[in-house]
Design a protein around this motif. Structure first.
Motif, short mmCIF file in Angstrom:
data_model
loop_
_atom_site.label_atom_id
_atom_site.label_comp_id
_atom_site.label_asym_id
_atom_site.label_seq_id
_atom_site.Cartn_x
_atom_site.Cartn_y
_atom_site.Cartn_z
N LYS A 1 1.06 -1.44 0.01
CA LYS A 1 0.07 0.12 -0.34
C LYS A 1 1.09 1.51 0.08
O LYS A 1 0.42 2.44 -0.58
N TYR A 2 2.00 1.11 0.21
CA TYR A 2 2.93 2.30 0.42
C TYR A 2 4.27 1.90 -0.20
O TYR A 2 4.10 0.46 -0.31
N PRO A 3 4.41 3.32 -0.90
CA PRO A 3 6.24 2.72 -1.23
C PRO A 3 6.93 2.61 0.03
O PRO A 3 7.39 2.39 1.36
N GLN A 4 8.19 1.73 -0.68
CA GLN A 4 8.71 0.32 -0.53
C GLN A 4 10.44 1.57 0.77
O GLN A 4 10.21 1.60 2.27
N ALA A 5 10.27 2.68 -0.38
CA ALA A 5 10.49 3.67 0.18
C ALA A 5 10.83 4.23 1.68
O ALA A 5 10.80 4.86 2.17
N TYR A 6 9.19 4.56 1.32
CA TYR A 6 8.75 5.28 2.92
C TYR A 6 8.91 3.80 3.30
O TYR A 6 8.68 4.81 4.62
#
Length: 179
Positions: A3-8
Motif C-alpha cells: 500500500k506504501y512505497p518501499q522507500a517510505y
C-alpha cells in the motif's frame, strides 16, 4: 502489493529504529526525485525536512533545525499524511511543540521524535522488518555514535565528485560543439 512505497517504509524504519535521519533523507529524496508527478510529493518533501531538522538538531545546529522544521510544517498536508498512515493532528502537534522548544533554545536539548502512525498494519510491517534485522523499534539515538551524528561529513563522496566532473566535461564539450 504494498500500500506504501518501499522507500517510505524504509524511511520509517531508519527514523524509528536506527534514528539515522541522514539515511531517511537519502531514501525518501531518491524516491521523490524518481516520481516527480506523485501527488504525495509535497508531503514526502515535508517528511524529508523533518528528518533533516532532527539531524541538524542532534548536531547542535539549531538554526538549521528551526528552518527545516518551519518548512516541513508548511509542506506536510494532512490528507497526504493520512494516506501515508500518519495521524496528522498528533504529528503536527509534536512538530509544533518541537519547534517551540527549538526557538526558545533554553530548552533546546535534543530529543528523539516519533511519528505517530495511525495504520497498525504499517507499524506491524515496520516491526517485522526490525525483528528480522535485529533492530529495535523506537530505540533512542546513540549520541556517542559519531558515524550516525556526523554522517554527511564522513561519507565517501568520490562517486558524486566524479559524476559532477563528468557532467561538467560533457557541458563543456556540448558548448564547444555548438560554438
Amino acid at each position: 502489493m504494498l500500500k506504501y512505497p518501499q522507500a517510505y517504509i524504509n524511511y520509517l524504519i531508519h527514523f524509528h529504529s536506527e534514528r539515522d535521519y541522514f539515511e531517511c533523507h537519502e531514501v525518501l529524496e531518491e524516491y521523490w526525485k524518481e516520481h516527480p508527478g506523485d501527488v504525495l510529493g509535497s508531503t514526502y518533501v515535508g517528511l524529508i525536512q523533518v528528518a533533516v531538522s532532527l539531524y541538524h538538531w542532534r548536531r547542535h545546529n539549531h538554526a538549521g533545525a528551526v528552518k527545516m522544521l518551519r518548512s516541513a510544517l508548511k509542506m506536510l498536508r494532512d490528507t497526504d499524511m493520512t494516506q501515508l498512515g500518519i495521524d496528522p493532528e498528533a504529528f503536527r502537534a509534536r512538530l509544533t511543540q518541537r519547534l517551540e522548544v527549538l526557538e526558545t533554545l533554553e530548552n533546546g536539548q535534543y530529543e528523539d521524535l516519533d511519528i505517530p502512525l495511525a495504520d497498525s498494519q504499517l507499524e506491524a510491517l515496520c516491526l517485522q522488518h526490525c525483528s528480522r534485522n535485529e533492530l529495535t523499534w523506537l530505540s533512542p539515538s546513540d549520541l556517542s555514535n559519531t558515524q550516525l551524528i556526523h554522517k554527511h561529513t564522513l561519507r565517501d563522496r568520490s562517486s558524486v565528485i566524479l559524476e559532477r566532473e563528468r557532467s561538467m566535461q560533457l557541458k563543456l564539450l556540448t558548448k564547444r560543439d555548438k560554438g
